[in-house]
Design a protein around this motif. Sequence first.
Motif, PDB file in Angstrom:
ATOM      1  N   GLN A  25     -38.580   4.230  16.396  1.00  0.00           N
ATOM      2  CA  GLN A  25     -39.211   5.520  16.590  1.00  0.00           C
ATOM      3  C   GLN A  25     -39.304   6.851  15.723  1.00  0.00           C
ATOM      4  O   GLN A  25     -38.483   7.180  14.674  1.00  0.00           O
ATOM      5  CB  GLN A  25     -38.220   6.487  18.393  1.00  0.00           C
ATOM      6  CG  GLN A  25     -38.554   4.967  19.187  1.00  0.00           C
ATOM      7  CD  GLN A  25     -39.501   5.389  19.707  1.00  0.00           C
ATOM      8  OE1 GLN A  25     -40.077   6.161  19.824  1.00  0.00           O
ATOM      9  NE2 GLN A  25     -40.056   4.112  21.035  1.00  0.00           N
ATOM     10  N   ALA A  63     -41.498  11.838  19.242  1.00  0.00           N
ATOM     11  CA  ALA A  63     -41.242  11.570  20.829  1.00  0.00           C
ATOM     12  C   ALA A  63     -41.728  10.604  21.310  1.00  0.00           C
ATOM     13  O   ALA A  63     -41.643  10.326  22.678  1.00  0.00           O
ATOM     14  CB  ALA A  63     -40.676  13.190  21.529  1.00  0.00           C
ATOM     15  N   GLU A  83     -46.153   7.795  25.901  1.00  0.00           N
ATOM     16  CA  GLU A  83     -44.901   8.336  26.876  1.00  0.00           C
ATOM     17  C   GLU A  83     -44.414   9.156  25.976  1.00  0.00           C
ATOM     18  O   GLU A  83     -44.573   8.855  24.876  1.00  0.00           O
ATOM     19  CB  GLU A  83     -44.250   6.501  27.684  1.00  0.00           C
ATOM     20  CG  GLU A  83     -43.614   5.911  25.822  1.00  0.00           C
ATOM     21  CD  GLU A  83     -43.328   4.723  26.292  1.00  0.00           C
ATOM     22  OE1 GLU A  83     -42.251   4.457  25.539  1.00  0.00           O
ATOM     23  OE2 GLU A  83     -43.650   4.312  26.794  1.00  0.00           O
ATOM     24  N   THR A  84     -44.094   9.566  26.310  1.00  0.00           N
ATOM     25  CA  THR A  84     -42.046  10.716  25.642  1.00  0.00           C
ATOM     26  C   THR A  84     -40.824  10.155  26.120  1.00  0.00           C
ATOM     27  O   THR A  84     -40.865   9.628  27.088  1.00  0.00           O
ATOM     28  CB  THR A  84     -42.900  12.027  26.043  1.00  0.00           C
ATOM     29  OG1 THR A  84     -42.316  12.993  25.013  1.00  0.00           O
ATOM     30  CG2 THR A  84     -41.979  12.606  27.295  1.00  0.00           C
ATOM     31  N   SER A  85     -40.412  10.782  24.804  1.00  0.00           N
ATOM     32  CA  SER A  85     -38.996  10.508  25.367  1.00  0.00           C
ATOM     33  C   SER A  85     -37.694  11.846  26.490  1.00  0.00           C
ATOM     34  O   SER A  85     -37.955  12.395  26.119  1.00  0.00           O
ATOM     35  CB  SER A  85     -38.283   9.684  23.837  1.00  0.00           C
ATOM     36  OG  SER A  85     -36.798   9.822  24.043  1.00  0.00           O
ATOM     37  N   ASN A 137     -37.899   6.379  28.820  1.00  0.00           N
ATOM     38  CA  ASN A 137     -39.395   7.317  28.831  1.00  0.00           C
ATOM     39  C   ASN A 137     -40.085   7.431  29.249  1.00  0.00           C
ATOM     40  O   ASN A 137     -39.404   7.047  31.118  1.00  0.00           O
ATOM     41  CB  ASN A 137     -40.169   6.413  28.231  1.00  0.00           C
ATOM     42  CG  ASN A 137     -38.822   6.303  26.412  1.00  0.00           C
ATOM     43  OD1 ASN A 137     -39.348   6.742  25.319  1.00  0.00           O
ATOM     44  ND2 ASN A 137     -38.193   5.097  26.047  1.00  0.00           N
ATOM     45  N   GLY A 146     -36.425   2.668  30.125  1.00  0.00           N
ATOM     46  CA  GLY A 146     -35.716   3.001  30.150  1.00  0.00           C
ATOM     47  C   GLY A 146     -34.632   1.740  29.390  1.00  0.00           C
ATOM     48  O   GLY A 146     -34.814   0.293  29.892  1.00  0.00           O
ATOM     49  N   SER A 194     -45.088   2.935  17.825  1.00  0.00           N
ATOM     50  CA  SER A 194     -44.822   4.346  18.132  1.00  0.00           C
ATOM     51  C   SER A 194     -44.982   5.232  16.745  1.00  0.00           C
ATOM     52  O   SER A 194     -45.149   4.973  15.724  1.00  0.00           O
ATOM     53  CB  SER A 194     -43.364   4.230  17.954  1.00  0.00           C
ATOM     54  OG  SER A 194     -42.552   3.581  17.474  1.00  0.00           O
TER      55      SER A 194
END
Length: 392
Positions: free
Chosen positions: A110, A113, A147-149, A155, A189, A391
């Motif tokens: 990753q 974010a 998506e964002t963490s 996420n 998740g 990512s």
Amino acid sequence: MTSVNSIPFLFDSSLVTTTPNEVSVTIRQKTASELGLNASEGSVLNAVLGAADSDQGVAGVFLGASNSTELRTSLQQMLPDHSGGAFETATKGSRLTNKIFTDPEAPVIQRGALGFWLQQVAWGSSKSIGATSSYDVSGWGASGGVETSLGSFGNVGGSLAYLAGRDKRDVANDELVSSQYEGGVYWRGTWGPIRAYARGTLGRLDFDGTRFFSGVVNGQTVTREAQGEWKGTLYSVAAGVSYDARFGNFSIRPTATIEHFSLSEKGYTETGGGTAFDLIVDSRKSDETAASGTVALGYEIVRAREAGDGFLRVELEGGHRQILSGKLGATTAHFANGTPFTLTPEDRTSGWLAGFRLTGGGDGLAVTGELNAEDQQDKVSLGGRLGLQFSF
């Protein structure tokens, strides 16, 4: 003389000679059972014969039918989409796009974010005539998401998809084409070997259908063509959880999912086929809730030893999909100025699931190729998926 042999196959006759010097003939229309019709053909028969009075060519085809096979072929051509092909077309592609959320490998690294994923899906399914009509469904689509963490909470993201479907009926070469535009929100998740997701989608569908009629009267071919367009809305919610247990290069991953789909279709009026062939079809609604349980056996051909390393994994998966509730909506329609008739579809069936999956990648990139099969309506429904996750 003890019988009358010149009347159409649709009718039965008998001679009455009980009164001296008098002979009378009794003629009646045969029942659906006597004609060898299935449920849908029997439901539409009277409406078809009533509408045929306005079209000499169509009437001639039915009056000229000499056996059950010819009559059934003609009646199948008069039927609108009603046996579940539209629902299968709308839901199959959407179901396939959900499978990315239980893939065993996420991006290895990753960076920041945000994360993105892309995938293509394809499918094919069919149903025999049975008590209704047959269908032969195929389709292709593409979907993607960002998506964002949420840190330790997983996420959250959004997705968009375009899915194109085609439903054909061999008996009449009818064709139903659909264009589906779908948006969704999801959460996923990962906590060690545990992976979970939840997703909701809303889709709009544009259906474009064409029905054909063909028969022969006194050596002359009679043809008709009707076209209809209508819109649909598809809602879905889905959730799943899996546990990926590793034993060296080997793994076992049980997965449980639950999905609910609801399809609402607007009514429509066909054009181009004339008063004896064009149909006015009412709106309908179908829904289905199903739970699936599968177990995937995997082997790491190339195993990642640390973050950033490449990997290659193969899996075989098997399980069962159980329909918990829901049903396909009945189709109510009528010919111009005719009496409405209702066609009741056959119930969709639960069945086994099977799949083959190959996943590989490294340093923030993962590619997944998958082939899967499903037992549905006593036929094997096939699906495929090519996914890209990355990512930065």
